[in-house]
Write an enzyme that holds these catalytic residues in place. Sequence first.
Site, PDB file in Angstrom:
ATOM      1  N   ASP A  50      47.217  32.728  39.970  1.00 33.22           N
ATOM      2  CA  ASP A  50      46.210  32.438  38.951  1.00 33.22           C
ATOM      3  C   ASP A  50      46.058  33.622  38.000  1.00 33.22           C
ATOM      4  OD1 ASP A  50      44.337  30.826  37.728  1.00 33.22           O
ATOM      5  OD2 ASP A  50      42.676  31.570  38.937  1.00 33.22           O
ATOM      6  N   GLY A 109      32.969  32.080  37.628  1.00 33.01           N
ATOM      7  CA  GLY A 109      34.288  31.462  37.772  1.00 33.01           C
ATOM      8  C   GLY A 109      34.174  30.126  38.456  1.00 33.01           C
ATOM      9  N   GLY A 125      29.982  37.538  35.237  1.00 30.76           N
ATOM     10  CA  GLY A 125      30.731  36.369  34.775  1.00 30.76           C
ATOM     11  C   GLY A 125      30.692  35.287  35.827  1.00 30.76           C
ATOM     12  N   PHE A 136      34.482  29.312  41.573  1.00 32.03           N
ATOM     13  CA  PHE A 136      33.856  29.217  42.891  1.00 32.03           C
ATOM     14  C   PHE A 136      32.485  29.874  42.976  1.00 32.03           C
ATOM     15  CE2 PHE A 136      38.440  28.982  43.461  1.00 32.03           C
ATOM     16  CZ  PHE A 136      38.516  27.724  44.055  1.00 32.03           C
ATOM     17  N   GLY A 137      32.039  30.485  41.907  1.00 32.06           N
ATOM     18  CA  GLY A 137      30.738  31.135  41.967  1.00 32.06           C
ATOM     19  C   GLY A 137      30.659  32.235  40.941  1.00 32.06           C
TER      20      GLY A 137
END
Length: 537
Positions: free
Chosen positions: A147, A33, A31, A35-36
């Site tokens: 988060d 996100g 997957g 930031f990477g």
Amino acid sequence: MEAPLQGQAPAGSQTITLMKIGHYQIGNTLGAGTFGKVKYGEHILTGTKVAIKILNRKTIKNLDMVSKIKREITNLKLFRHPHIIKLYQVISTPTDIFMVMEYASGGELFDYIKQKSKLKESEARRFFQQIISGVDYCHRHMVVHRDLKPENLLLDHNLHVKIADFGLSNIMVDGEFLRTSCGSPNYAAPEVISGKLYAGPEVDVWSCGIILYALLCGTLPFDDEHVPTLFRKIKSGVFQIPDYLNQSVVRLLLHMLMVDPMKRATIEDIKKHEWFQKDLPAYLFPPPYDHDNSVIDQEAVTEVCEKFQVDSAEVQSAILSEDQHNQLKIAYNLIVDNKRFADANAMYSISAFYSGASPPPALPTPAFSPSDSSPSPFKPHPERIAPHLGIGKIHPDLRASLRERALSGDRGMPKGTPGKRAKWHLGIRSQSKPLDIMSEVYKAMKVLGFEWKVVNPFHVRVRRKNPITGGCVQMALQLYQVDYRSHLLDFKIICNEATEVPQVEKKGLEDEEARPTSHHVMEFFEMCAALITELAR
Ligand code: ATP
Ligand code: MG
């Protein structure tokens, strides 16, 4: 989820042929996100499956590995909780940071909800209890998730929740993080979307409230495609309550989704709530590790020294300091707390039990364990005699029997010096009602042809005739209350005349019991095995 290996380079990385990092072979993308990417990986020597989060340094320009951040990451590696994705290792290269984590093969929790449209109340509660246990653990160690959202709630192969990305927000610069992570604000607390930078434990409580709603209803309490309208809805705190929701859980939801963070439920409020308490597995909130806080745990100090490359004086002064955010102090507390969860893990398996406020001894893996009806995130726990029975109230006779045994200094209620108390207790733990447990026991004894004498409804002396030798083995079965909702059926060998130790020897043992012969011990174990097998049927 099958994720075959394929060599691929992380996005934005200069390295084209990256197939391996450290001892890991890198595979498919799981997957992506903010930031990477997250890639599947396998430890080359052991084949252990991992997930590798690749953070590109250019994307997170503020993430420099200065010593403060390094310490935080060292601490994240100490987080050990059955419902939190473990961070195994962090590998740093000039272009990327690779976070090697526990791999959760069951996909995202919310895909599971989507499939079922909404969950049954009991299943929703089971997931929610696991989430709160993980969140509570992190809050106690000064980490707020900030988060919590569907992408960060994963499932393992046993359908247990694994929370991802705990602690990650701490290593991002707050402003940067909050700005970038508001892509899907449905789970963000009103104060977060209002731009307040400080995000304490209460923001996680809000997100958990949204998650609980989604588990129970299959929809979100605040939703709108138009973001300003969505923000208005969140700030108003007004949401629909479907008729099918139980009033008890509605009260909990309303408390967790209070717009005013000061009035919002705390994790402690949630833990105490009657809806949450129902069928709560004991391992999720193990009792405090009973070590004298005024005495420093030297083993833990040594571990902190090794991990942080500091001397013990520095660790000792950190422990004594008032600064709850001191990373050395957090590391020390984590190591001490991890012992508590390790004990809960062991206690959750059949075998031994140590009651009262004393620390449980390290427990062995059971020598025999019947099949399990409800998988635990640790090891199978066979103690559920009759699953799905509610929380048992203590029967007056059971209470009396507990008191009696405590007063008599019987081994089930340890008193005195820890050295003397450290004995194994063989038994079965159950969350069924005490009378139901005993009724199952009587039925099993009848099937097995045991003979018994009732001392009180929760204490029986049992014997079995050996058809070959004609001799008798005796044991006592006694039910104890472990905590407010679980009980332990304790198995104890009784020595008959033939196995009594000589009087002289016995004197030296003072209040200890006669020692059985190994032959008797074997027969006792056989009896226990027969009984446990019968109970597990
Ligand atoms: P953010 O960047 O804000 O954390 P995110 O959670 O969506 O957003 P990542 O944490 O990068 O992004 O994760 C991307 C996806 O990779 C997740 O949604 C999940 O499906 C998968 N994933 C992440 N961690 C694991 C893991 N430990 N095991 C299996 N899959 C994972
Ligand atoms: Mg994530």
